[in-house]
Motif scaffolding. Structure first.
Motif, PDB file in Angstrom:
ATOM      1  N   MET A   1       0.860  -1.174   0.000  1.00 31.89           N
ATOM      2  CA  MET A   1       0.000   0.000   0.000  1.00 31.89           C
ATOM      3  C   MET A   1       0.901   1.231   0.000  1.00 31.89           C
ATOM      4  SD  MET A   1      -3.004   1.133   2.627  1.00 31.89           S
ATOM      5  CE  MET A   1      -4.202   0.083   1.862  1.00 31.89           C
ATOM      6  N   PRO A   2       0.601   2.205  -0.833  1.00 29.22           N
ATOM      7  CA  PRO A   2       1.447   3.402  -0.883  1.00 29.22           C
ATOM      8  C   PRO A   2       1.262   4.270   0.355  1.00 29.22           C
ATOM      9  CG  PRO A   2      -0.460   3.690  -2.277  1.00 29.22           C
ATOM     10  CD  PRO A   2      -0.490   2.273  -1.774  1.00 29.22           C
ATOM     11  N   THR A   3       2.297   4.997   0.686  1.00 25.39           N
ATOM     12  CA  THR A   3       2.195   5.952   1.776  1.00 25.39           C
ATOM     13  C   THR A   3       1.468   7.184   1.268  1.00 25.39           C
ATOM     14  OG1 THR A   3       4.258   7.061   1.238  1.00 25.39           O
ATOM     15  CG2 THR A   3       4.398   5.152   2.724  1.00 25.39           C
ATOM     16  N   PRO A   4       0.988   8.058   2.170  1.00 26.45           N
ATOM     17  CA  PRO A   4       0.310   9.274   1.702  1.00 26.45           C
ATOM     18  C   PRO A   4       1.186  10.121   0.776  1.00 26.45           C
ATOM     19  CG  PRO A   4      -0.147   8.953   4.014  1.00 26.45           C
ATOM     20  CD  PRO A   4       0.870   7.921   3.615  1.00 26.45           C
ATOM     21  N   GLN A   5       2.494  10.105   0.986  1.00 26.72           N
ATOM     22  CA  GLN A   5       3.392  10.890   0.145  1.00 26.72           C
ATOM     23  C   GLN A   5       3.518  10.303  -1.267  1.00 26.72           C
ATOM     24  OE1 GLN A   5       4.257   9.720   3.234  1.00 26.72           O
ATOM     25  NE2 GLN A   5       3.888  11.650   4.300  1.00 26.72           N
ATOM     26  N   GLU A   6       3.346   8.998  -1.383  1.00 26.60           N
ATOM     27  CA  GLU A   6       3.482   8.340  -2.676  1.00 26.60           C
ATOM     28  C   GLU A   6       2.207   8.412  -3.513  1.00 26.60           C
ATOM     29  OE1 GLU A   6       6.577   4.810  -1.386  1.00 26.60           O
ATOM     30  OE2 GLU A   6       4.426   4.469  -1.243  1.00 26.60           O
ATOM     31  N   ILE A   7       1.100   8.726  -2.876  1.00 17.51           N
ATOM     32  CA  ILE A   7      -0.173   8.754  -3.581  1.00 17.51           C
ATOM     33  C   ILE A   7      -0.125   9.811  -4.676  1.00 17.51           C
ATOM     34  CG2 ILE A   7      -2.645   9.271  -3.352  1.00 17.51           C
ATOM     35  CD1 ILE A   7      -2.449   8.026  -0.554  1.00 17.51           C
ATOM     36  N   GLY A   8      -0.498   9.431  -5.849  1.00 17.79           N
ATOM     37  CA  GLY A   8      -0.522  10.354  -6.986  1.00 17.79           C
ATOM     38  C   GLY A   8       0.774  10.405  -7.755  1.00 17.79           C
ATOM     39  N   THR A   9       1.839   9.778  -7.241  1.00 21.87           N
ATOM     40  CA  THR A   9       3.111   9.788  -7.954  1.00 21.87           C
ATOM     41  C   THR A   9       3.296   8.518  -8.762  1.00 21.87           C
ATOM     42  OG1 THR A   9       4.275   8.793  -6.085  1.00 21.87           O
ATOM     43  CG2 THR A   9       4.194  11.201  -6.156  1.00 21.87           C
ATOM     44  N   GLN A  10       2.362   7.611  -8.637  1.00 15.73           N
ATOM     45  CA  GLN A  10       2.460   6.351  -9.348  1.00 15.73           C
ATOM     46  C   GLN A  10       1.794   6.470 -10.718  1.00 15.73           C
ATOM     47  OE1 GLN A  10       0.448   3.741  -6.758  1.00 15.73           O
ATOM     48  NE2 GLN A  10       1.965   3.895  -5.134  1.00 15.73           N
ATOM     49  N   GLU A  11       2.175   5.573 -11.589  1.00 10.29           N
ATOM     50  CA  GLU A  11       1.550   5.500 -12.905  1.00 10.29           C
ATOM     51  C   GLU A  11       0.110   5.023 -12.741  1.00 10.29           C
ATOM     52  OE1 GLU A  11       2.742   6.348 -15.957  1.00 10.29           O
ATOM     53  OE2 GLU A  11       4.356   7.232 -14.775  1.00 10.29           O
ATOM     54  N   PRO A  12      -0.777   5.400 -13.661  1.00  7.37           N
ATOM     55  CA  PRO A  12      -2.161   4.933 -13.568  1.00  7.37           C
ATOM     56  C   PRO A  12      -2.221   3.413 -13.481  1.00  7.37           C
ATOM     57  CG  PRO A  12      -1.942   6.558 -15.297  1.00  7.37           C
ATOM     58  CD  PRO A  12      -0.553   6.245 -14.819  1.00  7.37           C
ATOM     59  N   SER A  13      -3.125   2.933 -12.684  1.00  6.39           N
ATOM     60  CA  SER A  13      -3.258   1.504 -12.457  1.00  6.39           C
ATOM     61  C   SER A  13      -3.871   0.829 -13.677  1.00  6.39           C
ATOM     62  CB  SER A  13      -4.131   1.263 -11.237  1.00  6.39           C
ATOM     63  OG  SER A  13      -4.397  -0.092 -11.096  1.00  6.39           O
ATOM     64  N   ARG A  14      -3.347  -0.299 -14.013  1.00  8.95           N
ATOM     65  CA  ARG A  14      -3.917  -1.084 -15.104  1.00  8.95           C
ATOM     66  C   ARG A  14      -4.873  -2.133 -14.567  1.00  8.95           C
ATOM     67  NH1 ARG A  14       0.981  -1.366 -19.449  1.00  8.95           N
ATOM     68  NH2 ARG A  14       1.357   0.849 -19.315  1.00  8.95           N
ATOM     69  N   THR A  15      -5.015  -2.169 -13.261  1.00  2.41           N
ATOM     70  CA  THR A  15      -5.916  -3.142 -12.654  1.00  2.41           C
ATOM     71  C   THR A  15      -7.283  -2.541 -12.395  1.00  2.41           C
ATOM     72  OG1 THR A  15      -5.225  -2.548 -10.411  1.00  2.41           O
ATOM     73  CG2 THR A  15      -3.999  -4.319 -11.510  1.00  2.41           C
ATOM     74  N   GLY A  16      -7.479  -1.278 -12.739  1.00  2.00           N
ATOM     75  CA  GLY A  16      -8.762  -0.641 -12.542  1.00  2.00           C
ATOM     76  C   GLY A  16      -8.880   0.087 -11.224  1.00  2.00           C
ATOM     77  N   LYS A  17      -7.819   0.100 -10.425  1.00  2.00           N
ATOM     78  CA  LYS A  17      -7.864   0.813  -9.155  1.00  2.00           C
ATOM     79  C   LYS A  17      -7.720   2.306  -9.404  1.00  2.00           C
ATOM     80  CE  LYS A  17      -6.056  -2.918  -6.352  1.00  2.00           C
ATOM     81  NZ  LYS A  17      -4.972  -3.348  -5.478  1.00  2.00           N
ATOM     82  N   TYR A  18      -8.403   3.076  -8.582  1.00  2.00           N
ATOM     83  CA  TYR A  18      -8.379   4.527  -8.700  1.00  2.00           C
ATOM     84  C   TYR A  18      -7.019   5.075  -8.280  1.00  2.00           C
ATOM     85  CZ  TYR A  18      -9.336   9.421  -7.709  1.00  2.00           C
ATOM     86  OH  TYR A  18      -9.295  10.781  -7.665  1.00  2.00           O
ATOM     87  N   VAL A  19      -6.448   5.916  -9.102  1.00  2.00           N
ATOM     88  CA  VAL A  19      -5.201   6.603  -8.780  1.00  2.00           C
ATOM     89  C   VAL A  19      -5.500   8.098  -8.829  1.00  2.00           C
ATOM     90  CG1 VAL A  19      -2.812   7.017  -9.443  1.00  2.00           C
ATOM     91  CG2 VAL A  19      -3.822   4.757  -9.786  1.00  2.00           C
ATOM     92  N   PRO A  20      -5.467   8.769  -7.675  1.00  2.00           N
ATOM     93  CA  PRO A  20      -5.783  10.198  -7.658  1.00  2.00           C
ATOM     94  C   PRO A  20      -4.720  11.017  -8.366  1.00  2.00           C
ATOM     95  CG  PRO A  20      -4.960   9.509  -5.529  1.00  2.00           C
ATOM     96  CD  PRO A  20      -5.093   8.280  -6.364  1.00  2.00           C
ATOM     97  N   ARG A  21      -5.161  12.060  -9.069  1.00  2.00           N
ATOM     98  CA  ARG A  21      -4.221  12.902  -9.791  1.00  2.00           C
ATOM     99  C   ARG A  21      -4.239  14.334  -9.278  1.00  2.00           C
ATOM    100  NH1 ARG A  21      -1.363  10.339 -13.148  1.00  2.00           N
ATOM    101  NH2 ARG A  21      -2.195   8.658 -14.388  1.00  2.00           N
ATOM    102  N   GLY A  22      -5.412  14.828  -8.945  1.00  2.00           N
ATOM    103  CA  GLY A  22      -5.524  16.220  -8.517  1.00  2.00           C
ATOM    104  C   GLY A  22      -5.130  16.422  -7.060  1.00  2.00           C
ATOM    105  N   ARG A  23      -4.843  17.669  -6.730  1.00  2.00           N
ATOM    106  CA  ARG A  23      -4.418  18.037  -5.377  1.00  2.00           C
ATOM    107  C   ARG A  23      -5.488  17.666  -4.347  1.00  2.00           C
ATOM    108  NH1 ARG A  23      -5.653  22.617  -2.712  1.00  2.00           N
ATOM    109  NH2 ARG A  23      -6.427  23.577  -4.606  1.00  2.00           N
ATOM    110  N   ILE A  24      -6.741  17.988  -4.639  1.00  2.00           N
ATOM    111  CA  ILE A  24      -7.828  17.704  -3.698  1.00  2.00           C
ATOM    112  C   ILE A  24      -8.034  16.200  -3.566  1.00  2.00           C
ATOM    113  CG2 ILE A  24     -10.307  17.961  -3.300  1.00  2.00           C
ATOM    114  CD1 ILE A  24     -10.071  20.738  -4.597  1.00  2.00           C
ATOM    115  N   ALA A  25      -7.992  15.487  -4.668  1.00  2.00           N
ATOM    116  CA  ALA A  25      -8.160  14.034  -4.620  1.00  2.00           C
ATOM    117  C   ALA A  25      -7.049  13.393  -3.796  1.00  2.00           C
ATOM    118  CB  ALA A  25      -8.182  13.454  -6.026  1.00  2.00           C
ATOM    119  N   LYS A  26      -5.832  13.855  -3.999  1.00  2.00           N
ATOM    120  CA  LYS A  26      -4.700  13.325  -3.231  1.00  2.00           C
ATOM    121  C   LYS A  26      -4.891  13.589  -1.741  1.00  2.00           C
ATOM    122  CE  LYS A  26      -1.288  13.908  -6.880  1.00  2.00           C
ATOM    123  NZ  LYS A  26      -0.082  14.633  -7.283  1.00  2.00           N
TER     124      LYS A  26
END
Length: 103
Positions: A1-26
């Motif tokens: 599981m990613p840490t809060p700092q890593e959230i949004g720095t990963q490539e989009p998931s190919r498994t269908g999991k949500y990856v936040p991109r925006g500041r508010i979403a993160k």
């Protein structure tokens, strides 16, 4: 599981999991992550309190020379309420018969 700092720095998931991109979403995902950790810690603290108090009840009963029936042992070990176990612990120190703990 990613840490809060890593959230949004990963490539989009190919498994269908949500990856936040925006500041508010993160921010929301990080807050949810932190809340989940806090809830897990609180649940763990309750589980530890239950285990410690349960051991104390059995220790008091053993030291006082009481034999605990299978039914009584089951009733004690299935309880997950620290407050109830505290009540039973106090009674275990004062009763004349094991049955009196549960009344």
């Amino acid at each position: 599981m990613p840490t809060p700092q890593e959230i949004g720095t990963q490539e989009p998931s190919r498994t269908g999991k949500y990856v936040p991109r925006g500041r508010i979403a993160k921010k929301w995902v990080a807050e949810g992550y932190a809340l989940g950790l806090a809830e897990a810690r609180a649940e763990r603290h309750v589980a530890i309190a239950v285990e410690v108090t349960l051991r104390a009840v059995f220790t008091v009963l053993d030291v006082r020379g009481f034999e605990v029936s299978d039914a009584q042992r089951t009733q004690l070990t299935e309880c997950r309420d620290p407050g109830q176990l505290d009540t039973w612990l106090g009674r275990a120190a004062a009763v004349d018969h094991v049955d009196e703990i549960f009344t």
